[in-house]
Design an enzyme around this catalytic site. Structure first.
Site, mmCIF file in Angstrom:
data_model
loop_
_atom_site.group_PDB
_atom_site.id
_atom_site.type_symbol
_atom_site.label_atom_id
_atom_site.label_comp_id
_atom_site.label_asym_id
_atom_site.label_seq_id
_atom_site.Cartn_x
_atom_site.Cartn_y
_atom_site.Cartn_z
ATOM 1 N N SER A 137 -20.304 -57.663 -34.958
ATOM 2 C CA SER A 137 -20.015 -58.615 -33.737
ATOM 3 C C SER A 137 -18.852 -58.159 -33.097
ATOM 4 C CB SER A 137 -20.139 -59.975 -34.152
ATOM 5 O OG SER A 137 -21.131 -60.420 -34.868
HETATM 6 N N1 SAH Z 1 -21.085 -60.825 -39.579
HETATM 7 C C1 SAH Z 1 -21.144 -59.618 -39.012
HETATM 8 C C2 SAH Z 1 -22.573 -59.542 -37.965
HETATM 9 C C3 SAH Z 1 -23.639 -58.953 -38.650
HETATM 10 S S1 SAH Z 1 -25.069 -58.902 -37.532
HETATM 11 C C4 SAH Z 1 -20.128 -59.202 -38.475
HETATM 12 O O1 SAH Z 1 -19.036 -59.286 -39.320
HETATM 13 O O2 SAH Z 1 -20.039 -58.472 -37.393
HETATM 14 C C5 SAH Z 1 -26.082 -60.216 -38.128
HETATM 15 C C6 SAH Z 1 -26.614 -60.060 -39.712
HETATM 16 O O3 SAH Z 1 -27.357 -61.338 -39.850
HETATM 17 C C7 SAH Z 1 -27.330 -58.950 -39.920
HETATM 18 O O4 SAH Z 1 -27.041 -58.270 -40.907
HETATM 19 C C8 SAH Z 1 -28.714 -59.501 -40.268
HETATM 20 O O5 SAH Z 1 -29.323 -58.814 -41.360
HETATM 21 C C9 SAH Z 1 -28.319 -60.984 -40.796
HETATM 22 N N2 SAH Z 1 -29.447 -61.778 -40.950
HETATM 23 C C10 SAH Z 1 -30.556 -62.050 -39.997
HETATM 24 N N3 SAH Z 1 -31.200 -63.271 -40.507
HETATM 25 C C11 SAH Z 1 -30.531 -63.690 -41.361
HETATM 26 C C12 SAH Z 1 -31.025 -64.555 -42.541
HETATM 27 N N4 SAH Z 1 -32.110 -65.400 -42.713
HETATM 28 N N5 SAH Z 1 -30.365 -64.556 -43.680
HETATM 29 C C13 SAH Z 1 -29.127 -63.910 -43.949
HETATM 30 N N6 SAH Z 1 -28.681 -62.860 -42.860
HETATM 31 C C14 SAH Z 1 -29.539 -62.914 -42.179
#
Ligand code: SAH
Length: 287
Positions: A137
């Site tokens: 993010s």
């Molecule tokens: N927190 C991260 C952002 C990751 S992007 C950062 O530090 O930048 C969002 C993430 O959410 C992705 O890896 C995706 O696989 C995950 N995601 C989507 N749906 C999800 C779910 N139901 N349970 C767990 N993770 C999920």
């Protein structure tokens, strides 16, 4: 901001008020892909990265335990602290005021969460690809969401849905006593473990699973933060929020808003729409 008070369950229409969502700089996967197309080559493919199953929870350091050697790591021949300080200053200019959150952003070496081919972009205010069609993010949105969730409180137990590469979990570990983070993509869950291990952060627990179900055995949480957007906040997560706790989540599909929900009593949740945003989708199940 809009404010609505609702009995559980909350419907999407009750929380989305596009009039109040003002456009800020929006982080999108598209930004990330554009950055990639600008000529940054991918270093090691994610599939070639080391996979281990070491748990982070055995480590025994205080929450603010980012080792200086790691935090001051050096992405491209010069110290990253100054570049990171500049990033934090930009985030503050965009309106984030919580000193604890800004301090956490200043302490976590974001370049260590992305592939080395992209590390020259680690401190620009944009999302970047982390593989598997997911992104790390944008720093502004990470800070803004944590600030809104925290609301000046001391946070004990916080749940993150969507560990991705582990960056936000690391930032959270400096503002909460205990961080539990769930990821549904096994390869990213493993990547986050690999990324976090050298930082020796004692208070993060990573789980592989479907975050839409939360983690009832660890609930209640006094903060819940979603890093992926669903059409509504999963009810299981609302149920796992402590009374007085705050949940922050992107909601929507093409058009998304940040939605802040506070549990005000056993069966009452108050919802506020904050601003426009853009996140990868929240998906059910694991892969
Ligand atoms: N927190 C991260 C952002 C990751 S992007 C950062 O530090 O930048 C969002 C993430 O959410 C992705 O890896 C995706 O696989 C995950 N995601 C989507 N749906 C999800 C779910 N139901 N349970 C767990 N993770 C999920």
């Amino acid at each position: 901001m809009t404010n609505t008070e609702k009995k559980f369950p909350l419907s999407l229409s009750s929380v989305v008020d596009s009039r109040s969502a003002h456009a800020r700089q929006i982080a999108t996967p598209q930004t990330a892909l554009k950055n990639l197309a600008r000529g940054e080559s991918r270093a090691a493919p994610l599939s070639s990265m080391r996979k281990t199953t070491t748990s982070l929870s055995h480590l025994t350091q205080s929450p603010i335990a980012v080792s200086p050697a790691v935090a001051h790591g050096n992405p491209h021949g010069m110290g990253s602290d100054k570049i990171r300080q500049a990033m934090v200053a930009r985030v503050a200019q965009q309106g984030v005021q919580d000193a604890l959150v800004l301090g956490a952003l200043a302490a976590i070496p974001r370049h260590m969460f992305i592939e080395s081919g992209l590390s020259s972009q680690a401190y620009i205010d944009a999302s970047l690809p982390i593989g598997h069609h997911q992104t790390i993010s944008q720093p502004y949105i990470v800070a803004r969401m944590i600030e809104l969730m925290r609301n000046g409180r001391k946070l004990h137990k916080v749940l993150e849905i969507g560990t991705g590469c582990g960056y936000q979990a690391a930032v959270l570990s400096l503002v909460a006593k205990e961080v539990i983070s769930i990821e549904r993509i096994k390869a990213l869950h493993e990547l986050a473990k690999d990324n976090l291990r050298p930082m020796r952060i004692a208070n993060i627990r990573l789980h592989y699973g479907d975050g839409m179900l939360g983690l009832p055995q660890v609930a209640p949480f006094d903060g819940i933060i979603l890093a992926a957007a669903g059409m509504e906040v999963p009810q299981a997560l609302l149920m796992q929020l402590a009374v007085g706790g705050r949940l922050i989540a992107p909601v929507g599909s093409r058009s998304q808003v940040l939605q802040l929900t506070e549990r005000i009593s056993h069966d009452q949740w108050a919802t506020t729409t904050v601003e426009a945003c853009h996140f990868v989708p929240l998906r059910a199940g694991v892969i």
